[in-house]
Design a protein around this motif. Structure first.
Motif, PDB file in Angstrom:
ATOM      1  N   VAL A 111       0.584  -1.305  -0.285  1.00  0.00           N
ATOM      2  CA  VAL A 111       0.290   0.043  -0.053  1.00  0.00           C
ATOM      3  C   VAL A 111       1.862   0.782  -0.152  1.00  0.00           C
ATOM      4  CG1 VAL A 111      -2.320   1.137   1.249  1.00  0.00           C
ATOM      5  CG2 VAL A 111      -2.066  -1.007   1.402  1.00  0.00           C
ATOM      6  N   ARG A 112       1.714   1.454   1.016  1.00  0.00           N
ATOM      7  CA  ARG A 112       2.897   2.659   1.353  1.00  0.00           C
ATOM      8  C   ARG A 112       4.200   2.360  -0.332  1.00  0.00           C
ATOM      9  NH1 ARG A 112       4.584   1.085   5.237  1.00  0.00           N
ATOM     10  NH2 ARG A 112       3.381   2.204   6.223  1.00  0.00           N
ATOM     11  N   THR A 113       4.118   1.697  -0.825  1.00  0.00           N
ATOM     12  CA  THR A 113       4.966   1.394  -1.989  1.00  0.00           C
ATOM     13  C   THR A 113       3.767   2.210  -3.431  1.00  0.00           C
ATOM     14  OG1 THR A 113       6.116  -0.364  -2.145  1.00  0.00           O
ATOM     15  CG2 THR A 113       5.783   0.559  -4.438  1.00  0.00           C
ATOM     16  N   TRP A 114       2.572   1.909  -2.888  1.00  0.00           N
ATOM     17  CA  TRP A 114       1.759   2.189  -4.776  1.00  0.00           C
ATOM     18  C   TRP A 114       1.571   3.642  -4.034  1.00  0.00           C
ATOM     19  CZ3 TRP A 114      -3.390   4.139  -3.986  1.00  0.00           C
ATOM     20  CH2 TRP A 114      -3.964   4.685  -5.480  1.00  0.00           C
ATOM     21  N   GLN A 115       1.107   4.387  -2.759  1.00  0.00           N
ATOM     22  CA  GLN A 115       0.633   5.601  -2.553  1.00  0.00           C
ATOM     23  C   GLN A 115       2.092   6.904  -2.696  1.00  0.00           C
ATOM     24  OE1 GLN A 115       0.174   4.634   1.842  1.00  0.00           O
ATOM     25  NE2 GLN A 115      -1.757   5.018   1.253  1.00  0.00           N
ATOM     26  N   ALA A 116       3.243   6.124  -2.432  1.00  0.00           N
ATOM     27  CA  ALA A 116       4.211   6.991  -2.495  1.00  0.00           C
ATOM     28  C   ALA A 116       4.386   6.926  -3.893  1.00  0.00           C
ATOM     29  CB  ALA A 116       5.331   6.350  -2.192  1.00  0.00           C
ATOM     30  N   ARG A 117       4.428   5.936  -4.839  1.00  0.00           N
ATOM     31  CA  ARG A 117       4.461   6.457  -6.557  1.00  0.00           C
ATOM     32  C   ARG A 117       3.311   7.585  -6.701  1.00  0.00           C
ATOM     33  NH1 ARG A 117       6.954   7.786 -11.224  1.00  0.00           N
ATOM     34  NH2 ARG A 117       5.795   6.970 -12.947  1.00  0.00           N
ATOM     35  N   MET A 118       1.904   6.867  -5.986  1.00  0.00           N
ATOM     36  CA  MET A 118       0.503   8.157  -6.624  1.00  0.00           C
ATOM     37  C   MET A 118       0.789   9.843  -6.043  1.00  0.00           C
ATOM     38  SD  MET A 118      -0.799   6.424  -8.952  1.00  0.00           S
ATOM     39  CE  MET A 118      -2.889   7.513  -8.648  1.00  0.00           C
ATOM     40  N   ARG A 119       1.504   9.508  -5.268  1.00  0.00           N
ATOM     41  CA  ARG A 119       2.192  11.104  -5.052  1.00  0.00           C
ATOM     42  C   ARG A 119       3.178  11.510  -5.974  1.00  0.00           C
ATOM     43  NH1 ARG A 119       1.376  14.674   0.048  1.00  0.00           N
ATOM     44  NH2 ARG A 119       3.703  14.702   0.544  1.00  0.00           N
ATOM     45  N   GLU A 120       4.177  10.920  -5.805  1.00  0.00           N
ATOM     46  CA  GLU A 120       5.017  11.017  -7.395  1.00  0.00           C
ATOM     47  C   GLU A 120       4.099  11.799  -8.810  1.00  0.00           C
ATOM     48  OE1 GLU A 120       7.477   7.995  -7.924  1.00  0.00           O
ATOM     49  OE2 GLU A 120       9.045   7.638  -6.060  1.00  0.00           O
ATOM     50  N   ARG A 121       3.088  11.091  -9.070  1.00  0.00           N
ATOM     51  CA  ARG A 121       2.027  11.497 -10.268  1.00  0.00           C
ATOM     52  C   ARG A 121       1.612  12.337  -9.985  1.00  0.00           C
ATOM     53  NH1 ARG A 121       2.089   6.948 -14.029  1.00  0.00           N
ATOM     54  NH2 ARG A 121       0.484   8.521 -15.294  1.00  0.00           N
ATOM     55  N   GLY A 122       1.686  13.168  -8.676  1.00  0.00           N
ATOM     56  CA  GLY A 122       1.443  14.722  -8.054  1.00  0.00           C
ATOM     57  C   GLY A 122      -0.466  14.377  -7.707  1.00  0.00           C
ATOM     58  N   TRP A 123      -0.818  13.572  -7.308  1.00  0.00           N
ATOM     59  CA  TRP A 123      -1.837  12.757  -6.474  1.00  0.00           C
ATOM     60  C   TRP A 123      -1.819  13.247  -5.155  1.00  0.00           C
ATOM     61  CZ3 TRP A 123      -6.026  12.550  -8.910  1.00  0.00           C
ATOM     62  CH2 TRP A 123      -6.256  10.979 -10.212  1.00  0.00           C
ATOM     63  N   SER A 124      -2.993  14.410  -4.108  1.00  0.00           N
ATOM     64  CA  SER A 124      -3.104  14.463  -2.703  1.00  0.00           C
ATOM     65  C   SER A 124      -3.249  12.668  -2.248  1.00  0.00           C
ATOM     66  CB  SER A 124      -3.927  15.067  -2.755  1.00  0.00           C
ATOM     67  OG  SER A 124      -3.330  15.659  -1.003  1.00  0.00           O
ATOM     68  N   LEU A 125      -2.700  12.771  -1.343  1.00  0.00           N
ATOM     69  CA  LEU A 125      -1.871  11.756  -0.446  1.00  0.00           C
ATOM     70  C   LEU A 125      -1.226  10.780   0.287  1.00  0.00           C
ATOM     71  CD1 LEU A 125      -3.929   8.776  -0.696  1.00  0.00           C
ATOM     72  CD2 LEU A 125      -2.376   7.679  -2.352  1.00  0.00           C
ATOM     73  N   ASP A 126      -1.640  10.640   1.638  1.00  0.00           N
ATOM     74  CA  ASP A 126      -0.960   9.791   2.078  1.00  0.00           C
ATOM     75  C   ASP A 126       0.000   9.102   2.491  1.00  0.00           C
ATOM     76  OD1 ASP A 126      -0.905  12.521   4.091  1.00  0.00           O
ATOM     77  OD2 ASP A 126      -2.880  12.518   4.691  1.00  0.00           O
ATOM     78  N   VAL A 127       1.625   8.730   2.198  1.00  0.00           N
ATOM     79  CA  VAL A 127       1.361   7.604   2.031  1.00  0.00           C
ATOM     80  C   VAL A 127       1.443   6.980   3.806  1.00  0.00           C
ATOM     81  CG1 VAL A 127       3.949   6.667   1.698  1.00  0.00           C
ATOM     82  CG2 VAL A 127       2.750   8.963   0.667  1.00  0.00           C
ATOM     83  N   ASP A 128       1.298   6.645   4.072  1.00  0.00           N
ATOM     84  CA  ASP A 128       1.010   6.251   5.686  1.00  0.00           C
ATOM     85  C   ASP A 128       0.665   4.047   5.746  1.00  0.00           C
ATOM     86  OD1 ASP A 128      -1.387   5.741   4.723  1.00  0.00           O
ATOM     87  OD2 ASP A 128      -2.635   6.959   6.043  1.00  0.00           O
ATOM     88  N   GLY A 129       0.512   4.330   4.390  1.00  0.00           N
ATOM     89  CA  GLY A 129       0.286   2.181   4.087  1.00  0.00           C
ATOM     90  C   GLY A 129      -0.927   1.731   4.920  1.00  0.00           C
ATOM     91  N   ALA A 130      -2.024   2.814   4.410  1.00  0.00           N
ATOM     92  CA  ALA A 130      -3.055   2.271   4.909  1.00  0.00           C
ATOM     93  C   ALA A 130      -4.088   2.358   3.966  1.00  0.00           C
ATOM     94  CB  ALA A 130      -3.543   3.147   6.144  1.00  0.00           C
ATOM     95  N   TYR A 131      -4.378   1.694   3.446  1.00  0.00           N
ATOM     96  CA  TYR A 131      -5.732   1.495   1.886  1.00  0.00           C
ATOM     97  C   TYR A 131      -7.199   1.764   2.667  1.00  0.00           C
ATOM     98  CZ  TYR A 131      -7.015   1.857  -2.727  1.00  0.00           C
ATOM     99  OH  TYR A 131      -8.126   2.184  -4.217  1.00  0.00           O
ATOM    100  N   GLY A 132      -7.113   3.510   2.637  1.00  0.00           N
ATOM    101  CA  GLY A 132      -8.979   3.859   2.643  1.00  0.00           C
ATOM    102  C   GLY A 132      -9.559   4.092   1.936  1.00  0.00           C
ATOM    103  N   PRO A 133     -10.232   5.157   2.440  1.00  0.00           N
ATOM    104  CA  PRO A 133     -11.587   6.188   1.587  1.00  0.00           C
ATOM    105  C   PRO A 133     -10.490   7.002   0.792  1.00  0.00           C
ATOM    106  CG  PRO A 133     -11.954   6.140   3.993  1.00  0.00           C
ATOM    107  CD  PRO A 133     -10.824   5.357   4.213  1.00  0.00           C
ATOM    108  N   ARG A 134      -9.372   8.112   0.939  1.00  0.00           N
ATOM    109  CA  ARG A 134      -8.849   8.614   0.362  1.00  0.00           C
ATOM    110  C   ARG A 134      -8.093   7.758  -0.483  1.00  0.00           C
ATOM    111  NH1 ARG A 134      -9.192  12.965  -3.102  1.00  0.00           N
ATOM    112  NH2 ARG A 134      -6.772  13.184  -3.682  1.00  0.00           N
TER     113      ARG A 134
END
Length: 258
Positions: free
Chosen positions: A201-224
């Motif tokens: 989850v953290r790996t995917w979130q970090a990549r989405m942040r790199e792509r410009g999405w506003s997303l916390d890299v917390d390793g928890a796949y929740g509503p956001r």
């Protein structure tokens, strides 16, 4: 590994209208894509691949008026190879005057939806080519449909792979320039609810942040995370599920369009 063939009987092929024109040898094989939207869900459901192959045969026979499906073989993302017209028979998909020069192998990707061929599909295409060389006298050439015929087929992703020499995945072939190599698929679909946690989850979130999405890299796949995933899937014309399946995971590391 040996080729995993799906016979015409196994995929429920209709009987061809008439006899095939014999083909004892060719210069090689031309690689194709569907030219339409392919549902990314086929990656997780092999039965859907069979439905796609049947629909292609139906279109070729009832829409184009051909005697049978136009391809020699069809490769799916489960490293299975469907027998179309098969080796030793003239295909119909390469274009007028071009069918005797090459067999035709279809990869089940399209111009939207599933556009990036998974590694097992590339393996299956090469398994089909090896089979056509062994059983049908196919030569060494591996070309795209657009080589010699005015078409976008087999799509930019497949054609880039063909132009690199169609290497076996994992054989040391050069990566697609502009795309970053995706980390290995973690083997589970990331979805909410409930909240899923982990390094994947953290790996995917970090990549989405790199792509410009506003997303916390917390390793928890929740509503956001689900919201971002849904927006990303719409952007990439994928099935909008809000879940990071294998197709969405791979697309996450494709170069953003600027």
């Amino acid at each position: 590994m040996p080729i995993d063939l799906v016979s015409r009987k196994e995929w429920g092929a209709r009987k061809a209208r008439g006899s095939y024109t014999a083909l004892s040898s060719t210069k090689g094989v031309k690689v194709h894509y569907t030219g339409g939207r392919v549902d990314p869900a086929i990656v997780d459901d092999h039965a859907k691949c069979t439905g796609v192959v049947r629909s292609i045969q139906r279109q070729h026979m009832d829409g184009n008026g051909w005697m049978d499906i136009g391809y020699s073989m069809v490769a799916c993302p489960h490293r299975k190879v469907y027998v179309g017209r098969g080796p030793g028979h003239l295909p119909a998909a390469n274009g007028p005057g071009l069918n005797s020069g090459h067999y035709a192998v279809l990869g089940l990707v399209g111009d939207s939806g599933l556009v990036t061929p998974p590694d097992d599909m590339l393996h299956a295409i090469l398994d089909a080519i090896d089979h056509l060389r062994d059983k049908g006298g196919a030569g060494k050439e591996i070309k795209g449909h657009r080589d010699g015929y005015a078409t976008s087929c087999p799509g930019d992703k497949l054609y880039a792979w063909v132009k690199k020499g169609a290497p076996r995945p994992g054989s040391g072939g050069e990566p697609d320039p502009g795309d970053e190599k995706a980390p290995k698929w973690p083997g589970r679909v990331l979805k909410f609810p409930p909240i899923m946690r982990g390094d994947d989850v953290r790996t995917w979130q970090a990549r989405m942040r790199e792509r410009g999405w506003s997303l916390d890299v917390d390793g928890a796949y929740g509503p956001r995370s689900r919201e971002v995933c849904e927006s990303f899937q719409r952007e990439k014309d994928l099935s909008v599920t809000g879940a990071v399946d294998q197709v969405t995971w791979v697309a996450t590391w494709e170069k953003p369009i600027t």
